[in-house]
Motif scaffolding. Structure first.
Motif, mmCIF file in Angstrom:
data_model
loop_
_atom_site.group_PDB
_atom_site.id
_atom_site.type_symbol
_atom_site.label_atom_id
_atom_site.label_comp_id
_atom_site.label_asym_id
_atom_site.label_seq_id
_atom_site.Cartn_x
_atom_site.Cartn_y
_atom_site.Cartn_z
ATOM 1 N N TRP A 26 0.815 -1.214 0.000
ATOM 2 C CA TRP A 26 0.000 0.000 0.000
ATOM 3 C C TRP A 26 0.847 1.262 0.000
ATOM 4 C CZ3 TRP A 26 -4.245 -1.052 -2.016
ATOM 5 C CH2 TRP A 26 -4.847 -2.294 -1.795
ATOM 6 N N ARG A 27 2.112 1.161 0.409
ATOM 7 C CA ARG A 27 2.998 2.321 0.275
ATOM 8 C C ARG A 27 3.408 2.523 -1.192
ATOM 9 N NH1 ARG A 27 7.835 1.997 4.519
ATOM 10 N NH2 ARG A 27 8.338 3.992 3.512
ATOM 11 N N GLY A 29 1.650 1.106 -3.871
ATOM 12 C CA GLY A 29 0.384 1.395 -4.527
ATOM 13 C C GLY A 29 0.277 0.883 -5.951
ATOM 14 N N LEU A 30 0.046 1.775 -6.892
ATOM 15 C CA LEU A 30 -0.306 1.412 -8.265
ATOM 16 C C LEU A 30 0.702 0.483 -8.940
ATOM 17 C CD1 LEU A 30 -2.337 1.744 -10.552
ATOM 18 C CD2 LEU A 30 -1.071 3.789 -11.277
ATOM 19 N N ASP A 89 8.558 3.170 -7.937
ATOM 20 C CA ASP A 89 7.542 3.348 -8.966
ATOM 21 C C ASP A 89 7.949 2.548 -10.204
ATOM 22 O OD1 ASP A 89 9.636 4.844 -10.024
ATOM 23 O OD2 ASP A 89 8.765 6.768 -9.421
#
Length: 269
Positions: A26-27, A29-30, A89
């Motif tokens: 969840w840190r 995320g995408l 990312d």
């Protein structure tokens, strides 16, 4: 061959790995969820191809689990970036692979260590798919085309031990593959080691902590089956969750401090 030291861990340590993996999921995320979406879509493709051949589908999903450590490699890279305080990312994943493949740190196995190990696991998974299909096709008392046929003619067959034989053969294949891959892929990503050393380190981790890693294998299987039971939608979250947790399993089990880094933190030389 000198292997890195293996730490002894508590029996309940896998629950800590799941908690840390959930935090990473969840840190980040995408990017993590996109990995889960791609892997779930791959599972849906398997389902589509083998929907009328459940004897093939059973082996295909089992083979999918065999190669899962390879498919989760980018998730390990994301957790490592988060651990280092770097951006976690999609660009980080791309930079990790390109820096690794083309830098001077690609020696001693490098990029191709992962490729070779991934191919070995893929061959093992394919072998199990073919073995599973041949076993069920040859020994099932009636054609198996759907999940209900599998339950009726294999799991609940009144005579014979086809289901027990199928499970036993699957376990005999899965156990050494799990032992070979439980920390191999994160180690190959993180440190400059060759495939043999990574696999032997993974076996040492299992032999030093059999109870905890048996629990870890059971949790992986249970959560994956739960994801499959939700029409594969649960896999979108569960697969990246397990990938990030596997990174923390590697960190908890292996004292890698004496090994050179595969790639230094971004910006260093």
């Amino acid at each position: 061959m000198r292997l890195p030291p293996i730490r002894r861990i508590a029996l309940a340590a896998p629950f800590d790995w799941l908690a840390l993996g959930w935090r990473d999921l969840w840190r980040i995320g995408l990017p993590s969820l996109l990995h889960g979406l791609v892997l779930a879509a791959f599972g849906a493709l398997l389902l589509l191809i083998a929907r009328d051949r459940f004897w093939l589908l059973a082996g295909a999903f089992s083979g999918f689990l065999v190669v899962a450590p390879v498919l989760a490699t980018s998730l390990y890279a994301l957790s490592r970036a988060l651990e280092r305080g770097e951006p976690a990312d999609l660009q980080t994943v791309t930079k990790t692979w390109t820096r690794w493949q083309y830098s001077r740190y690609a020696v001693h196995g490098g990029y191709w260590s992962l490729v070779r190990f991934g191919l070995l696991l893929s061959l093992a998974g394919t072998g199990w798919v073919l073995t599973s299909a041949a076993l069920i096709t040859a020994l099932a008392p009636a054609p198996v085309h759907a999940p209900l046929d599998f339950v009726r003619h294999v799991v609940l067959a009144p005579r014979g031990y086809l289901f027990e034989l199928w499970l036993t053969m699957g376990a005999l294949m899965a156990a050494p593959l799990f032992a070979s891959s439980v920390v191999s892929m994160p180690l190959l990503l993180d440190r400059r080691v060759d495939v043999l050393k990574a696999v032997l380190t993974s076996w040492q981790a299992v032999l030093s902590n059999p109870g905890a890693l048996a629990l870890w294998a059971g949790l992986i299987m249970a959560l994956t089956l739960l994801g499959m039971a939700t029409a594969l939608l649960g896999l979108i979250v569960i697969l990246p969750w397990l990938g990030h947790a596997s990174w923390h399993a590697y960190r908890a089990l292996v004292d890698e401090s004496a090994l050179p880094e595969r790639l230094p933190p971004e910006g260093s030389t």
